[in-house]
Design an enzyme around this catalytic site. Structure first.
Site, short mmCIF file in Angstrom:
data_model
loop_
_atom_site.label_atom_id
_atom_site.label_comp_id
_atom_site.label_asym_id
_atom_site.label_seq_id
_atom_site.Cartn_x
_atom_site.Cartn_y
_atom_site.Cartn_z
CD GLU A 44 -1.46 2.40 1.97
OE1 GLU A 44 -2.25 3.34 2.01
OE2 GLU A 44 -0.33 2.47 2.46
CB CYS A 66 -4.35 -4.76 4.06
SG CYS A 66 -4.30 -3.19 4.91
CG HIS A 117 -5.84 -7.62 7.10
ND1 HIS A 117 -4.53 -7.23 7.22
CD2 HIS A 117 -6.57 -6.48 7.12
CE1 HIS A 117 -4.48 -5.91 7.30
NE2 HIS A 117 -5.70 -5.43 7.25
N1 COA Z 1 -10.23 -1.11 28.36
C1 COA Z 1 -10.55 -2.09 27.52
N2 COA Z 1 -11.13 -1.85 26.29
C2 COA Z 1 -11.35 -0.58 25.96
C3 COA Z 1 -11.03 0.49 26.82
C4 COA Z 1 -10.44 0.19 28.07
N3 COA Z 1 -10.10 1.14 28.93
N4 COA Z 1 -11.39 1.64 26.20
C5 COA Z 1 -11.91 1.30 25.00
N5 COA Z 1 -11.90 -0.04 24.86
C6 COA Z 1 -12.35 -0.82 23.71
C7 COA Z 1 -13.64 -0.34 23.12
O1 COA Z 1 -14.76 -0.87 23.82
C8 COA Z 1 -13.53 -0.87 21.71
O2 COA Z 1 -13.84 -2.23 21.67
P1 COA Z 1 -14.93 -2.79 20.64
O3 COA Z 1 -14.45 -2.45 19.26
O4 COA Z 1 -14.91 -4.27 20.88
O5 COA Z 1 -16.21 -2.12 20.96
C9 COA Z 1 -12.05 -0.75 21.41
O6 COA Z 1 -11.39 -0.63 22.67
C10 COA Z 1 -11.69 0.46 20.59
O7 COA Z 1 -12.27 1.57 21.18
P2 COA Z 1 -12.85 2.76 20.26
O8 COA Z 1 -13.42 3.77 21.15
O9 COA Z 1 -13.69 2.21 19.17
O10 COA Z 1 -11.46 3.27 19.68
P3 COA Z 1 -11.14 4.35 18.60
O11 COA Z 1 -12.27 5.23 18.27
O12 COA Z 1 -9.90 4.99 19.10
O13 COA Z 1 -10.83 3.50 17.28
C11 COA Z 1 -9.92 1.86 15.82
C12 COA Z 1 -10.19 2.23 17.28
C13 COA Z 1 -9.29 0.47 15.80
C14 COA Z 1 -11.21 1.84 15.03
C15 COA Z 1 -8.91 2.91 15.25
O14 COA Z 1 -7.68 2.78 15.91
C16 COA Z 1 -8.69 2.77 13.77
O15 COA Z 1 -9.48 3.26 12.96
N6 COA Z 1 -7.58 2.12 13.35
C17 COA Z 1 -7.32 1.87 11.94
C18 COA Z 1 -8.12 0.66 11.50
C19 COA Z 1 -7.77 0.31 10.08
O16 COA Z 1 -6.62 0.38 9.68
N7 COA Z 1 -8.76 -0.09 9.29
C20 COA Z 1 -8.51 -0.39 7.90
C21 COA Z 1 -8.05 -1.74 7.65
S1 COA Z 1 -9.21 -3.00 8.02
#
Ligand code: COA
Length: 385
Positions: A80, A112, A234
């Site tokens: 990518e 990916c 993945h």
């Molecule tokens: N303890 C344990 N878990 C926790 C927590 C804590 N203190 N705080 C948050 N979490 C959990 C949330 O419940 C959530 O779990 P769930 O998805 O099972 O509901 C998870 O952690 C992520 O929290 P969220 O608030 O959704 O995080 P975010 O808004 O920061 O986003 C991603 C997380 C992964 C979506 C973000 O990092 C992202 O977009 N990454 C890129 C993904 C990517 O590359 N996608 C394209 C390829 S597939």
């Protein structure tokens, strides 16, 4: 010929590592969100003299040292995060590795997913010419904007695979299931050096693609989930694989357990996202585990946002262990140079790829090849030893 598949496989990653506990501390986030919520512990960060080319060449070198270059007439470079809009990153690797000039070299792109396309294309080439071998290399640097929700899901890594007849590690089975749909879950416009992502949409798009690819796999005669011993996914972050495995179990009507994914996540949790290489890092971790996998069937779900998904299976060859490099990946991960948070962020700002401004890079990497800088608007690479 007894099948076509992966004859050898080798991994490389970046010089530096950032502990996500440091990121959590600096951003005022509960570290459990990273360790449990998204399932990540560390992420690899390339040195200024590393990029997808140096990691790819470093991954492929042990394969060529073991097998030589005879019969390699194709190099497929999946990424990518390519370093030129026109020229394949594979050509720099071809030169660094002194591969034969009688060779086709090209770059494959679909977020990916593209290493999986590379493997499928390679099996077709070998089917026609069983004496040939194809070098498929997945190499990526996952970069998101500082302060964005994607920042803890960066990383860097490469997996090189030698595809050939009568493979020593894995025989790729012929049935595959594919799924494509146009969705804006993750993309990177030509003038951006960091990806744009709608994280929540990327999760649902991934799961939609998994169901679609699975249904197509079954419609084409693929085996049931009960006949698949392990599944590699993945992993943009390892929790994604946990969500996917549960979803596949429900969809296929065969219970699955999150524990199944602990071993395939071992390397990804420490390397972070490596886009095209991520799925094959899961495979590397599974193969390197203590379990005897000979004769076992592994399922693979490959996903590239935007989006393309593919589900396929492979059988582990008898005697595969003698083709592994035991301990090499954990040793490479342990040897990375830790960064503090400020140094990581400085590197992130400085590492914007694609500049045509002449510059020389400082020598940092311990790898076998380095990116020496830009001269005459051309990226220059050299061996380090
Ligand atoms: N303890 C344990 N878990 C926790 C927590 C804590 N203190 N705080 C948050 N979490 C959990 C949330 O419940 C959530 O779990 P769930 O998805 O099972 O509901 C998870 O952690 C992520 O929290 P969220 O608030 O959704 O995080 P975010 O808004 O920061 O986003 C991603 C997380 C992964 C979506 C973000 O990092 C992202 O977009 N990454 C890129 C993904 C990517 O590359 N996608 C394209 C390829 S597939």
């Amino acid at each position: 010929m007894s099948g076509i598949g992966i004859h050898d496989l080798s991994v490389a990653t970046g010089h530096h590592v950032l502990d996500l506990a440091l990121m959590a501390e600096h951003l005022g986030i509960d570290p459990a969100k990273y360790h449990v919520g998204i399932g990540q512990d560390e992420m690899s960060i390339p040195a200024p003299d590393e990029d997808v080319v140096t990691m790819a060449a470093a991954a492929a070198l042990p394969i060529l040292e073991r097998h030589g270059t005879d019969g390699i007439r194709t190099v497929l470079f999946a990424t990518e995060s390519g370093i030129d809009q026109s020229k394949s990153a594979g050509l720099f690797v071809h030169q660094l590795l002194e591969l034969p000039s009688a060779c086709r070299v090209l770059e494959l792109k679909q977020a990916c997913y593209s290493a999986t396309a590379g493997i499928q294309l390679a099996t077709g080439l070998v089917q026609r010419h069983p004496e040939e071998r194809v070098l498929v290399i997945a190499s990526d640097v996952a970069r998101y904007a500082l302060g964005s929700s994607g920042e803890p899901t960066q990383g860097a890594g490469a997996v090189a695979m030698l595809i050939g007849a009568d493979p020593a590690i894995l025989e790729v089975e012929s049935v595959t299931g594919v799924h494509a749909t146009d969705v804006d879950d993750f993309w990177r416009p030509n003038d951006h050096d960091t990806a744009l992502v709608d994280g929540r949409l990327s999760i649902t798009a991934y799961l939609t693609s998994l169901r679609g690819a699975w249904d197509d796999f079954r419609a084409h005669g693929g085996v049931g989930l009960e006949d698949i011993d392990h599944v590699c996914y993945h992993q943009p972050f390892s929790k994604m694989a946990v969500k996917a495995h549960a979803q596949l179990g429900r969809h296929a009507g065969t219970p699955t357990s999150a524990e199944d994914l602990e071993i395939p996540a071992r390397y990804n949790r420490r390397i972070g996202n490596s886009y095209s290489a991520s799925l094959y890092l899961a495979l590397a971790a599974l193969l390197d585990s203590d379990q005897d996998l000979a004769g076992r069937r592994i399922g693979f779900f490959s996903y590239g946002s935007g989006s393309v998904g593919e589900f396929f299976t492979a059988r582990v060859a008898a005697g595969y262990r003698s083709s592994l490099r035991p301990g090499s990946v954990p040793a490479a991960l342990d040897a990375r140079a830790p960064l503090d948070f400020a140094a990581y962020r400085d590197l992130h700002v400085a590492a914007a790829p694609g500049s045509s401004t002449d510059r020389a890079t400082e020598s940092v990497t311990n790898g076998p090849f380095r990116f020496a800088g830009v001269r005459g608007a051309v990226r220059r690479y050299e061996p380090t030893r």
